[in-house]
Design a protein around this motif. Structure first.
Motif, PDB file in Angstrom:
ATOM      1  N   THR A 177       0.848  -1.195   0.000  1.00 42.63           N
ATOM      2  CA  THR A 177       0.000   0.000   0.000  1.00 42.63           C
ATOM      3  C   THR A 177       0.883   1.244   0.000  1.00 42.63           C
ATOM      4  O   THR A 177       1.868   1.314   0.745  1.00 42.63           O
ATOM      5  CB  THR A 177      -0.924   0.008   1.226  1.00 42.63           C
ATOM      6  OG1 THR A 177      -1.732  -1.177   1.206  1.00 42.63           O
ATOM      7  CG2 THR A 177      -1.840   1.221   1.222  1.00 42.63           C
ATOM      8  N   VAL A 178       0.547   2.219  -0.829  1.00 46.74           N
ATOM      9  CA  VAL A 178       1.373   3.419  -0.971  1.00 46.74           C
ATOM     10  C   VAL A 178       0.503   4.669  -0.867  1.00 46.74           C
ATOM     11  O   VAL A 178      -0.720   4.609  -1.023  1.00 46.74           O
ATOM     12  CB  VAL A 178       2.123   3.425  -2.323  1.00 46.74           C
ATOM     13  CG1 VAL A 178       3.009   2.198  -2.448  1.00 46.74           C
ATOM     14  CG2 VAL A 178       1.138   3.498  -3.492  1.00 46.74           C
ATOM     15  N   VAL A 179       1.155   5.779  -0.623  1.00 47.67           N
ATOM     16  CA  VAL A 179       0.475   7.077  -0.655  1.00 47.67           C
ATOM     17  C   VAL A 179       0.972   7.850  -1.874  1.00 47.67           C
ATOM     18  O   VAL A 179       2.177   7.927  -2.126  1.00 47.67           O
ATOM     19  CB  VAL A 179       0.705   7.879   0.645  1.00 47.67           C
ATOM     20  CG1 VAL A 179       2.194   8.110   0.919  1.00 47.67           C
ATOM     21  CG2 VAL A 179      -0.046   9.220   0.596  1.00 47.67           C
ATOM     22  N   TRP A 184     -10.470  -0.075   5.336  1.00 46.28           N
ATOM     23  CA  TRP A 184     -10.107   0.807   6.438  1.00 46.28           C
ATOM     24  C   TRP A 184     -11.095   0.654   7.603  1.00 46.28           C
ATOM     25  O   TRP A 184     -12.305   0.646   7.404  1.00 46.28           O
ATOM     26  CB  TRP A 184     -10.131   2.266   6.002  1.00 46.28           C
ATOM     27  CG  TRP A 184      -9.105   2.640   4.978  1.00 46.28           C
ATOM     28  CD1 TRP A 184      -9.305   2.838   3.643  1.00 46.28           C
ATOM     29  CD2 TRP A 184      -7.725   2.891   5.223  1.00 46.28           C
ATOM     30  NE1 TRP A 184      -8.129   3.184   3.034  1.00 46.28           N
ATOM     31  CE2 TRP A 184      -7.139   3.229   3.977  1.00 46.28           C
ATOM     32  CE3 TRP A 184      -6.917   2.855   6.354  1.00 46.28           C
ATOM     33  CZ2 TRP A 184      -5.787   3.530   3.849  1.00 46.28           C
ATOM     34  CZ3 TRP A 184      -5.574   3.147   6.225  1.00 46.28           C
ATOM     35  CH2 TRP A 184      -5.021   3.486   4.979  1.00 46.28           C
ATOM     36  N   GLU A 185     -10.571   0.546   8.803  1.00 43.58           N
ATOM     37  CA  GLU A 185     -11.433   0.673   9.985  1.00 43.58           C
ATOM     38  C   GLU A 185     -11.790   2.140  10.176  1.00 43.58           C
ATOM     39  O   GLU A 185     -12.916   2.476  10.505  1.00 43.58           O
ATOM     40  CB  GLU A 185     -10.717   0.113  11.218  1.00 43.58           C
ATOM     41  CG  GLU A 185     -11.547   0.154  12.483  1.00 43.58           C
ATOM     42  CD  GLU A 185     -10.832  -0.474  13.665  1.00 43.58           C
ATOM     43  OE1 GLU A 185     -11.284  -0.237  14.802  1.00 43.58           O
ATOM     44  OE2 GLU A 185      -9.835  -1.206  13.465  1.00 43.58           O
ATOM     45  N   VAL A 216       3.311   2.885   2.671  1.00 42.74           N
ATOM     46  CA  VAL A 216       2.737   3.176   3.987  1.00 42.74           C
ATOM     47  C   VAL A 216       2.826   1.875   4.780  1.00 42.74           C
ATOM     48  O   VAL A 216       2.099   0.910   4.483  1.00 42.74           O
ATOM     49  CB  VAL A 216       1.286   3.673   3.881  1.00 42.74           C
ATOM     50  CG1 VAL A 216       0.765   4.053   5.261  1.00 42.74           C
ATOM     51  CG2 VAL A 216       1.181   4.858   2.930  1.00 42.74           C
ATOM     52  N   THR A 217       3.675   1.840   5.763  1.00 43.17           N
ATOM     53  CA  THR A 217       4.070   0.572   6.391  1.00 43.17           C
ATOM     54  C   THR A 217       2.938  -0.131   7.134  1.00 43.17           C
ATOM     55  O   THR A 217       2.888  -1.366   7.153  1.00 43.17           O
ATOM     56  CB  THR A 217       5.230   0.814   7.369  1.00 43.17           C
ATOM     57  OG1 THR A 217       4.842   1.807   8.330  1.00 43.17           O
ATOM     58  CG2 THR A 217       6.465   1.302   6.620  1.00 43.17           C
ATOM     59  N   ASP A 218       2.033   0.615   7.770  1.00 44.86           N
ATOM     60  CA  ASP A 218       1.014  -0.020   8.619  1.00 44.86           C
ATOM     61  C   ASP A 218      -0.404   0.160   8.075  1.00 44.86           C
ATOM     62  O   ASP A 218      -1.377   0.040   8.818  1.00 44.86           O
ATOM     63  CB  ASP A 218       1.100   0.507  10.046  1.00 44.86           C
ATOM     64  CG  ASP A 218       1.041   2.034  10.125  1.00 44.86           C
ATOM     65  OD1 ASP A 218       1.154   2.688   9.065  1.00 44.86           O
ATOM     66  OD2 ASP A 218       0.889   2.570  11.234  1.00 44.86           O
ATOM     67  N   ALA A 219      -0.549   0.416   6.794  1.00 44.10           N
ATOM     68  CA  ALA A 219      -1.869   0.560   6.192  1.00 44.10           C
ATOM     69  C   ALA A 219      -2.426  -0.813   5.816  1.00 44.10           C
ATOM     70  O   ALA A 219      -1.667  -1.772   5.638  1.00 44.10           O
ATOM     71  CB  ALA A 219      -1.783   1.435   4.951  1.00 44.10           C
TER      72      ALA A 219
END
Length: 272
Positions: free
Chosen positions: A79-81, A115-116, A164-167
């Protein structure tokens, strides 16, 4: 005049970001007489297309309804931004979700991430599509968090992306109607799982087995000819089994016809 049997074909749906080209190439090599048709579809519409029979199988994003569809997970995406090239995030190798807390993060209606709670600050309106959201990022309206394949699909020269490491991550799977596991579906399952032509299930297997039997037969013929003694008693080492020698063979006494001194003709004992 109509044919009593329809020509076999295979319809494969795929969602944005997924590239089925390598699997299609293998399919065309193994089953050249069965055309494969690619059907592009949005991630949200893919499950309905499979349930309705509009496609035989599909490369989709999980989750899907497992009560009606079978699915084999294939891989998980990074996952990336997506950010403008002059943004501060572009100066680092990776970020965490918490680093986006003060940023406007766009959340399109076709978002595929589970996403929560979406990160960052919400925009006034949600873009209809990921493509619309990318255009807004380029206009400086906000940032966008997506699977890496979608960032590549909508690449622009003025934008870049960082992991994004924790997405949440997006998983891609091969899916098909649970009660429609046909021979052609089994063929495609074998292809995406990397089975060789000799191990693939379905219609291509008998041909592969026949080729394998033929190859083994040829190896047996050529291998056996090397091990089998030739006519005339020639052994595997090339020496003749019954050929007379000149008496000079190792360990032979030409006079006695046996190795060493003749039996019973040793040095006479001295009488006492």
């Amino acid at each position: 005049m109509t044919c009593s049997e329809e020509t076999p074909s295979f319809r494969l749906a795929y969602v944005p970001g997924v590239t089925p080209a390598k699997w299609v190439r293998v399919w065309n090599e193994r089953l050249p007489d069965v055309p494969l048709t690619l059907v592009g579809v949005s991630a949200a519409e893919a499950p309905d297309m499979l349930r309705d029979g509009a496609a035989d199988a599909g490369l989709v994003r999980l989750p899907v309804d497992r009560t009606a569809l079978s699915a084999i997970p294939l891989y998980t995406e990074t996952t990336v931004v997506v950010v403008p090239k002059d943004h501060l995030v572009a100066a680092v190798d990776e970020i965490a979700v918490a680093d986006l807390a003060d940023e406007i993060v766009l959340h399109p209606l076709d978002d595929t991430l589970d996403w929560e709670r979406p990160p960052g600050l919400p925009a006034n309106e949600r873009p209809a599509t990921t493509a619309d959201a990318v255009a807004l990022v380029a206009a400086g309206i906000g940032l966008l968090v997506v699977p890496q394949s979608l960032a590549r699909l909508h690449h622009r020269k003025d934008l870049t992306y960082r992991p994004v490491t924790d997405a949440p991550a997006s998983r891609v799977a091969l899916s098909w109607p649970e009660d429609e596991t046909t021979d052609l579906v089994e063929e495609f399952i074998g292809i995406v799982r990397g089975r060789t032509v000799n191990s693939t299930r379905g219609r291509a297997k008998p041909q592969a087995q026949a080729q394998d039997r033929s190859a083994k037969g040829k190896r047996a013929e050529t291998g056996g000819a090397r091990r089998k003694p030739a006519a005339g008693g020639r052994s595997a080492t090339g020496r003749s089994a019954g050929k007379k020698t000149d008496g000079k063979s190792a360990g032979k006494n030409p006079r006695s016809g046996s190795g060493g001194r003749s039996a019973g003709r040793g040095r006479p004992r001295r009488r006492s």
